[in-house]
Write an enzyme that holds these catalytic residues in place. Structure first.
Site, PDB file in Angstrom:
ATOM      1  N   ASP A 198       1.330   0.684   9.218  1.00  0.00           N
ATOM      2  CA  ASP A 198       0.035  -0.067   8.552  1.00  0.00           C
ATOM      3  C   ASP A 198       0.931  -1.102   7.539  1.00  0.00           C
ATOM      4  OD1 ASP A 198      -1.977  -0.982   7.118  1.00  0.00           O
ATOM      5  OD2 ASP A 198      -2.998   1.103   6.926  1.00  0.00           O
TER       6      ASP A 198
ATOM      7  N   ASP B  98       0.835  -1.064   0.056  1.00  0.00           N
ATOM      8  CA  ASP B  98      -0.170   0.032  -0.093  1.00  0.00           C
ATOM      9  C   ASP B  98       0.896   1.199   0.080  1.00  0.00           C
ATOM     10  OD1 ASP B  98      -1.876   1.933   0.378  1.00  0.00           O
ATOM     11  OD2 ASP B  98      -2.804   1.077   2.160  1.00  0.00           O
TER      12      ASP B  98
END
Length: 436
Positions: free
Chosen positions: A304, A285
């Site tokens: 994350d 991501d």
């Protein structure tokens, strides 16, 4: 004062399906009314032009951002600059989802925390900030301090998100095809299955905790990066408790000295190559919010790890196979490597293949020159972007690359955009030579 961005997450597959059905009806109804007005004026706009009006764009992004979960996440995935599946116009419609997310109201947040930690959970904390410091498609992050003095970032998953992934994906795919936003004959089955598995992985906070620990070990001695520590005692299937690391958004680097911007871009691209070729484990991501930096230490904070994917050895080998021909500016060798990766196909029209390779030729030489590449070179960057958008408008292109390759392409494209925003100068040749 109530937070205007606080909207309860709709839970339950039926409730979410009703929301999606209402969205589809609203889009089509608006298109019909707009079409009738055009017909009265003797105009015949295309169905796509009728659907992608400013009001419909706002309706689509507003509803997906309220729903959160897989519906919003897929909107984010489909809006990426790589744009393999959608026209640039629809990608632009969905792009606000990259930075737009509502938050849970305090009452719903309390319900989730009580279910995870018990009715008296606040006894564990000196402070728990109800207003989140970040909000995304799967969950939101709160800052808290425990009674024993730990400063934490606590990621809380939205209720019902995990159970609604499959139905959200089916409903969103139906909406896209019903509305004409995607070609009706495009086979998305494999892509949606891979996306479904990816979203289930991202909603698995126990797996994200393992990824967080794994990267912590891999980068423990790296002078450029910080990975927050995991706190197991406060983590559950719906909550991920991590060390809070003071840091600033990468956006604050845009006006930093050139050498600082260069170093950050170089470090992130170098890390991506290590992830692919050494770790065989990639955080896929590229959202800018997943990277922060510390002005004092100059280190990059990595956040994350939900979108982390293991890279199979055959894909690592096929990815490495593009490095040598790229360094030699061997366009035939690059074309073969792209074909082996599934990014080129014999099924593509000849003019499309020719345009893709013309873009490769345009970019490869300058990017890999010995003196380094200036991502602030707006002429080259703008030319590649414009030609890529023109390709995206070609509805004859039905080819969808393998999803595992799309995730790597997504990360590479995101880093390219990040380096462009920083106007960084990076010696890509040196990085490629190290990976060869």
């Amino acid at each position: 004062m109530p937070d205007p961005k606080a909207k309860a997450v709709p839970t339950g597959r039926t409730a979410r399906a009703v929301r999606m059905g209402g969205l589809a009806s609203g889009l089509l109804g608006s298109a019909a009314m707009t079409g009738a007005k055009h017909l009265l004026r003797g105009q015949r706009p295309s169905p796509r032009d009728l659907l992608l009006t400013p009001s419909n764009a706002q309706r689509l992004t507003h509803q997906l951002s309220q729903m959160r979960g897989a519906a919003m996440k897929m909107g984010q995935l489909l809006s990426l600059e790589a744009g393999d599946l959608l026209t640039p116009e629809l990608a632009a419609v969905l792009r606000p989802l990259q930075s737009q997310a509502h938050v849970m109201p305090p009452s719903q947040l309390k319900t989730v925390l009580t279910a995870a930690w018990g009715r008296n959970f606040m006894k564990q904390f000196k402070r728990f900030d109800v207003r989140p410091i970040a909000a995304a498609s799967i969950g939101q992050v709160h800052r808290a301090q425990t009674r024993d003095g730990r400063d934490l970032a606590i990621k809380v998953q939205y209720p019902g998100i995990r159970d609604s992934i499959d139905s959200d994906l089916r409903n969103l795919a139906s909406l896209m095809k019903l509305s004409g936003m995607m070609p009706k004959d495009m086979d998305l089955a494999l892509f949606l299955e891979d996306a479904r598995q990816q979203l289930h992985d991202e909603a698995d906070y126990a797996q994200e905790a393992r990824n967080l620990q794994r990267f912590g070990v891999l980068l423990r001695d790296d002078p450029d990066f910080i990975v927050p520590d995991w706190h197991a005692d406060l983590s559950t299937k719906d909550i991920l408790a991590m060390e809070f690391v003071p840091s600033e958004p990468l956006d604050t680097l845009e006006d930093a000295p050139q050498d600082r911007r260069d170093h950050v871009a170089d470090a992130l691209i170098r890390l991506f190559m290590r992830e692919v070729f050494a770790f065989q484990l990639v955080q896929t991501d590229p959202n800018f919010a997943n990277f922060r930096w510390q002005p004092g230490s100059g280190k990059i904070v990595l956040l994350d790890f939900g979108a982390t994917r293991a890279i199979p050895a055959p894909l690592v080998a096929r990815s490495r196979a593009i490095v040598s021909p790229a360094l030699d500016n061997d366009l035939d060798g690059i074309a073969q490597a792209l074909t082996d990766l599934g990014l080129l196909s014999d099924a593509l029209p000849k003019e499309v293949r020719r345009e893709i390779m013309d873009m490769v030729a345009l970019a490869n030489g300058p990017m890999l020159q010995a003196s380094g590449f200036d991502f602030g070179n707006t002429d080259l960057v703008a030319s590649l972007r414009d030609r890529g958008m023109a390709l995206g408008r070609n509805r004859a292109i039905q080819h969808i690359p393998p999803t595992e390759v799309l995730f790597l392409q997504r990360k590479a494209a995101g880093l390219f955009l990040l380096a462009t925003r920083l106007r960084a100068r990076v010696n890509l040749r040196q990085l490629f030579e190290h990976a060869a």
